[in-house]
Design a protein around this motif. Sequence first.
Motif, PDB file in Angstrom:
ATOM      1  N   CYS A 202       0.906  -1.397  -0.299  1.00  0.00           N
ATOM      2  CA  CYS A 202       0.060  -0.106   0.213  1.00  0.00           C
ATOM      3  C   CYS A 202       0.799   1.203  -0.064  1.00  0.00           C
ATOM      4  N   ILE A 203       0.200   2.487  -0.516  1.00  0.00           N
ATOM      5  CA  ILE A 203       0.964   3.822  -0.482  1.00  0.00           C
ATOM      6  C   ILE A 203       0.036   4.374   0.276  1.00  0.00           C
ATOM      7  N   PHE A 204       0.409   4.549   1.735  1.00  0.00           N
ATOM      8  CA  PHE A 204      -0.334   5.394   2.537  1.00  0.00           C
ATOM      9  C   PHE A 204      -0.044   7.130   2.257  1.00  0.00           C
ATOM     10  N   LEU A 205      -1.322   7.733   2.848  1.00  0.00           N
ATOM     11  CA  LEU A 205      -1.318   8.974   2.274  1.00  0.00           C
ATOM     12  C   LEU A 205      -0.088   9.965   2.770  1.00  0.00           C
ATOM     13  N   PHE A 206       0.188   9.529   3.918  1.00  0.00           N
ATOM     14  CA  PHE A 206       1.356  10.457   4.663  1.00  0.00           C
ATOM     15  C   PHE A 206       2.750   9.457   4.700  1.00  0.00           C
ATOM     16  N   ASP A 207       2.968   8.701   3.865  1.00  0.00           N
ATOM     17  CA  ASP A 207       3.996   7.850   3.805  1.00  0.00           C
ATOM     18  C   ASP A 207       5.319   9.030   3.529  1.00  0.00           C
ATOM     19  N   SER A 208       6.486   8.644   3.982  1.00  0.00           N
ATOM     20  CA  SER A 208       7.607   9.414   3.536  1.00  0.00           C
ATOM     21  C   SER A 208       8.257   9.568   2.008  1.00  0.00           C
ATOM     22  N   PRO A 209       8.677  10.448   1.343  1.00  0.00           N
ATOM     23  CA  PRO A 209       9.314  10.352   0.165  1.00  0.00           C
ATOM     24  C   PRO A 209      10.082   9.051  -0.111  1.00  0.00           C
ATOM     25  N   GLU A 210      10.997   8.733   1.032  1.00  0.00           N
ATOM     26  CA  GLU A 210      11.835   7.625   0.751  1.00  0.00           C
ATOM     27  C   GLU A 210      10.790   6.422   0.848  1.00  0.00           C
ATOM     28  N   ASP A 211       9.958   6.207   1.614  1.00  0.00           N
ATOM     29  CA  ASP A 211       8.974   5.043   1.603  1.00  0.00           C
ATOM     30  C   ASP A 211       8.393   4.947   0.091  1.00  0.00           C
ATOM     31  N   ILE A 212       8.029   5.951  -0.189  1.00  0.00           N
ATOM     32  CA  ILE A 212       7.065   5.955  -1.630  1.00  0.00           C
ATOM     33  C   ILE A 212       8.037   5.660  -2.696  1.00  0.00           C
ATOM     34  N   GLN A 213       9.344   5.827  -2.665  1.00  0.00           N
ATOM     35  CA  GLN A 213      10.444   5.636  -3.669  1.00  0.00           C
ATOM     36  C   GLN A 213      10.491   3.856  -3.407  1.00  0.00           C
ATOM     37  N   LYS A 214      10.718   3.661  -2.260  1.00  0.00           N
ATOM     38  CA  LYS A 214      11.038   2.102  -2.142  1.00  0.00           C
ATOM     39  C   LYS A 214       9.702   1.380  -2.630  1.00  0.00           C
ATOM     40  N   LYS A 215       8.759   1.522  -2.229  1.00  0.00           N
ATOM     41  CA  LYS A 215       7.479   0.758  -2.580  1.00  0.00           C
ATOM     42  C   LYS A 215       7.325   0.870  -3.976  1.00  0.00           C
ATOM     43  N   VAL A 216       7.296   2.018  -4.568  1.00  0.00           N
ATOM     44  CA  VAL A 216       7.041   1.995  -6.057  1.00  0.00           C
ATOM     45  C   VAL A 216       7.967   1.267  -6.777  1.00  0.00           C
ATOM     46  N   SER A 217       9.355   1.429  -6.435  1.00  0.00           N
ATOM     47  CA  SER A 217      10.325   0.536  -7.275  1.00  0.00           C
ATOM     48  C   SER A 217      10.486  -0.790  -6.808  1.00  0.00           C
ATOM     49  N   SER A 218       9.794  -1.410  -5.617  1.00  0.00           N
ATOM     50  CA  SER A 218       9.729  -2.761  -5.558  1.00  0.00           C
ATOM     51  C   SER A 218       8.250  -3.253  -5.914  1.00  0.00           C
ATOM     52  N   ALA A 219       7.431  -2.648  -6.644  1.00  0.00           N
ATOM     53  CA  ALA A 219       6.045  -2.943  -6.912  1.00  0.00           C
ATOM     54  C   ALA A 219       6.158  -3.966  -8.098  1.00  0.00           C
ATOM     55  N   GLN A 220       5.289  -4.856  -7.828  1.00  0.00           N
ATOM     56  CA  GLN A 220       5.463  -6.201  -8.909  1.00  0.00           C
ATOM     57  C   GLN A 220       4.904  -5.591 -10.402  1.00  0.00           C
ATOM     58  N   THR A 221       5.778  -6.092 -11.064  1.00  0.00           N
ATOM     59  CA  THR A 221       5.571  -5.821 -12.697  1.00  0.00           C
ATOM     60  C   THR A 221       5.286  -7.070 -13.558  1.00  0.00           C
ATOM     61  N   ASP A 222       5.204  -6.940 -14.612  1.00  0.00           N
ATOM     62  CA  ASP A 222       4.906  -8.033 -15.465  1.00  0.00           C
ATOM     63  C   ASP A 222       6.000  -8.498 -16.254  1.00  0.00           C
ATOM     64  N   SER A 223       5.756  -9.635 -16.909  1.00  0.00           N
ATOM     65  CA  SER A 223       6.856  -9.940 -17.947  1.00  0.00           C
ATOM     66  C   SER A 223       6.690  -8.988 -19.097  1.00  0.00           C
ATOM     67  N   GLY A 224       7.611  -9.036 -19.994  1.00  0.00           N
ATOM     68  CA  GLY A 224       7.698  -8.133 -21.011  1.00  0.00           C
ATOM     69  C   GLY A 224       8.451  -6.826 -20.589  1.00  0.00           C
ATOM     70  N   LYS A 225       8.712  -5.781 -21.499  1.00  0.00           N
ATOM     71  CA  LYS A 225       9.311  -4.691 -20.913  1.00  0.00           C
ATOM     72  C   LYS A 225       8.336  -3.493 -21.412  1.00  0.00           C
ATOM     73  N   ASP A 226       7.230  -3.559 -22.271  1.00  0.00           N
ATOM     74  CA  ASP A 226       6.523  -2.526 -22.721  1.00  0.00           C
ATOM     75  C   ASP A 226       5.561  -1.751 -21.575  1.00  0.00           C
ATOM     76  N   ILE A 227       5.544  -0.404 -21.661  1.00  0.00           N
ATOM     77  CA  ILE A 227       4.523   0.118 -20.625  1.00  0.00           C
ATOM     78  C   ILE A 227       3.263   0.235 -21.482  1.00  0.00           C
ATOM     79  N   ILE A 228       2.341  -0.668 -21.521  1.00  0.00           N
ATOM     80  CA  ILE A 228       1.020  -0.601 -21.807  1.00  0.00           C
ATOM     81  C   ILE A 228       0.088  -0.985 -20.833  1.00  0.00           C
TER      82      ILE A 228
END
Length: 326
Positions: A202-228
């Motif tokens: 989850c991204i909480f409304l009051f997460d620190s910028p560092e936490d947001i960065q960490k959470k987004v960069s470790s978010a699950q993505t899918d196979s392939g590399k296109d952003i669609i």
Amino acid sequence: MRIVSGIQPTSQLHIGNYLGAIKQWIPLQEKNECVFFIADLHALTVPYDPKKIQNSIKETVVAYIAAGLNPEKAIIFVQSQVKEHTELCWLFNTICPIGELQRMTQYKDKSKKFKENINAGLLDYPVLQAADVLIYKGEGVPVGKDQEQHIELMRSLAKKFNQKFGQTFKEPASLILKEGSKIMSLQDPKRKMSKSDEPKSCIFLFDSPEDIQKKVSSAQTDSGKDIIYNITKKPGISNLLTIYSLLNNKPIKKIEEDFKGKSYAEFKKSLAEIIINYLEPFRRKQKELLTREVYVQEILKKGQSRAQTIAQETMKEVKDKMGLTG
Ligand code: TYM
């Protein structure tokens, strides 16, 4: 139109709560009579800590205001402080078929999750939710998609009551956004983002910028590399694109074009920045409000009194119609 909605103080609010519910509340409060409460009684249906709940309630009110609710316009209060909610809930219990409650998806999910604590409140949860809205004769209920079934039940109870005891309630409409009504978990994009899951999903409304960065960069993505955007083949990227588009006010098609040929890492970096910037004023406002305890208490007191005036009027009418007044 009278608008009613609420959120449980079960943990910090996340961007799913914001994009599905609160973001709609802000413009609605300009032209409607809005009733927004903290659903503390609903929160008791799952395990909780009695020593911590008052604090969670306070944090939720602060989050409402930090995210843009205007206490001069909207009625903001704590559900358990207006006892008419539970009184009407009991009366509705007597006209609500138990089979309809047993069919509720949320009841089935929660009774699986909390096997040791399948209490009657968990089953009765949607009846209290119907009372929450109908006690104010609410006509519109702005919520996320997961609440659709509960609002269906609310409509069916309003109808039943009217048929049995005479026209009293309008059937409230669910106000569910086309985009953002179901934000998915960052760790498992096939499941909705949920307060009770691990914090990194989850991204909480009051997460620190560092936490947001960490959470987004470790978010699950899918196979392939296109952003669609492709919800079945690329649920992870599609969820991130939805968040990007809603917070940056840009159509998904345009974001896809902007990131053509770019990597997931570049996209995530840009998304983290957008989230951080969007939430920055929320963090600032929260910090300020946390030092203004008296102000926050005053809002709740005033909200309770405004809410109670309406609730008592409805309760009187309901009791008259049900033959409870001599
Ligand atoms: P709660 O506390 O679970 O969720 C609060 C609001 O956030 C929405 N929401 C989401 N929207 C988009 N994506 C998500 N991942 C997501 N997760 C949650 C919910 O749909 C909800 O609008 N039963 C209600 C509280 C309630 C209520 C009411 C609502 C009690 N009485 C009367 C409306 C009217 C609930 O569980 O909220």
